[in-house]
Enzyme design. Structure first.
Site, PDB file in Angstrom:
ATOM      1  N   HIS A  57       0.732  -1.255   0.134  1.00 50.39           N
ATOM      2  CA  HIS A  57      -0.114   0.097  -0.082  1.00 50.39           C
ATOM      3  C   HIS A  57       0.913   1.254   0.109  1.00 50.39           C
ATOM      4  CE1 HIS A  57      -3.369  -2.722   0.612  1.00 50.39           C
ATOM      5  NE2 HIS A  57      -2.842  -3.025   2.059  1.00 50.39           N
ATOM      6  N   HIS A 220      -7.367  -4.338  -1.067  1.00 49.55           N
ATOM      7  CA  HIS A 220      -6.940  -5.585  -1.121  1.00 49.55           C
ATOM      8  C   HIS A 220      -7.190  -6.321  -2.407  1.00 49.55           C
ATOM      9  CE1 HIS A 220      -6.588  -4.788   3.141  1.00 49.55           C
ATOM     10  NE2 HIS A 220      -5.190  -5.092   3.234  1.00 49.55           N
TER      11      HIS A 220
END
Length: 333
Positions: A57, A220
């Site tokens: 991320h 995700h």
């Protein structure tokens, strides 16, 4: 699958070696525990801010370690929560005698492991540790990885605002109250044009046709509300803004807005979408006082974007404007 890696199992470790090499004066990296720290930790009398989560991320969270934001970031494997030993190492490293605050995204693994670490750190060293749970995604109430709303883009704003408050010397109770205010006033929604490829899987997490988008995607690759046909940027702006505005009234006070790329969308498109979003918000009576556009919480190479809005009083604007110096955010320094 094309990836710039040495070996799948070494991605996080090798990346952290690069972080240490790129920022030798401001950061130090505990490679054994996969924790990124400010070089001069701990700061006596200052609340230590610890966050973290699965890697993939970036720049969140390791890119937000530095003056005015985090004191430490725990880096799990790709899209996998860090383990309690990592968090305990971070807690010990940043403890300056004023307590430690965990900033935790609402994902089951993250919540469980940060809670376990807080209990063990407190029992082992007597550190007072509290947590702020970020849960801002209006797309779904429960998901594959959460009970309640997912923690997404608001995490970046939370880390900036609480980091500034900690830098000013505000105590742990004040930071908890501030975190609750940010959570109450912040909402996010995202959409994906493509999936990402998790290196260990070697194939896309989900499939979309060339003319489809996934509305309400998780960071995700979790599914969102629905698939829809890809429209114009103006239509995408409506799709991003409407669920947020339907969930919370953002009129009547200043707003901090973040248009976030998910890793695979170029800035020219991000700014184009923000231009359209700003028109939508203005038409709904939302006054945007601060804007952040760019890749700030990504999902590897996923194409798409997310929108985060935060209701901001004078104190929140003051903390947002305060100097920050990290690899991922820098102003006022």
């Amino acid at each position: 699958m094309k990836k710039l890696i040495n070996a799948v199992e070494d991605i996080v470790k090798d990346s952290l070696v690069g972080v240490a090499a790129a920022h030798p004066d401001s950061l130090r990296v505990d490679l054994e525990n996969a924790v990124v720290l400010r070089a001069e930790e701990p700061h006596e009398g200052k609340v230590g801010l610890v966050s973290g989560g699965g890697s993939g991320h970036e720049p969140m969270h390791s890119g937000y370690v530095g003056y005015g934001m985090l004191d430490a970031a725990c880096c799990g494997q790709v899209f996998t929560s860090p383990v309690p030993d990592q968090m305990m190492a971070a807690d010990k490293a940043v403890d300056g005698g004023a307590g430690v605050l965990h900033i935790v995204k609402n994902y089951t693994g993250d919540v469980m492991n940060f809670d376990m670490a807080a209990e063990m750190s407190a029992a082992e060293s007597g550190i007072r540790i509290e947590s702020v749970l970020v849960a801002d995604d209006v797309a779904v109430q429960d998901s594959l990885y959460t009970a309640g709303r997912r923690g997404v883009g608001l995490t970046v704003l939370m880390e900036k605002i609480l980091g500034a408050a900690a830098e000013e010397g505000r105590d742990l109770d004040a930071l908890l109250s501030l975190g609750a205010k940010v959570n109450e006033g912040g909402r996010s929604f995202g959409l994906a044009l493509t999936s990402c490829v998790v290196p260990a899987a070697g194939q896309p997490t989900f499939e979309l046709a060339d003319d489809e988008v996934e509305l309400g995607i998780g960071i995700h690759g979790e599914p969102g509300r629905q698939k829809a046909k890809l429209g114009t940027a103006a239509e995408v702006a409506e799709q991003l803004a409407e669920p947020i505005l339907a969930d919370l009234d953002f009129t009547g006070e200043p707003v901090i807005a973040m248009l976030n790329g998910l890793g695979g969308t170029p800035l020219i498109e991000q700014y184009l979408v923000w231009g359209e979003v700003s028109k939508v918000l203005a038409g709904k009576g939302v006054k945007v006082s601060r804007t952040l556009v760019g890749n700030h919480i990504t999902s590897l190479e996923m194409a798409g974007c997310s929108l985060t809005l935060l209701k901001a009083d004078g104190d929140l604007l003051h903390l947002w404007d305060a100097p920050v110096n990290t690899p991922g955010l820098r102003w006022g320094c």
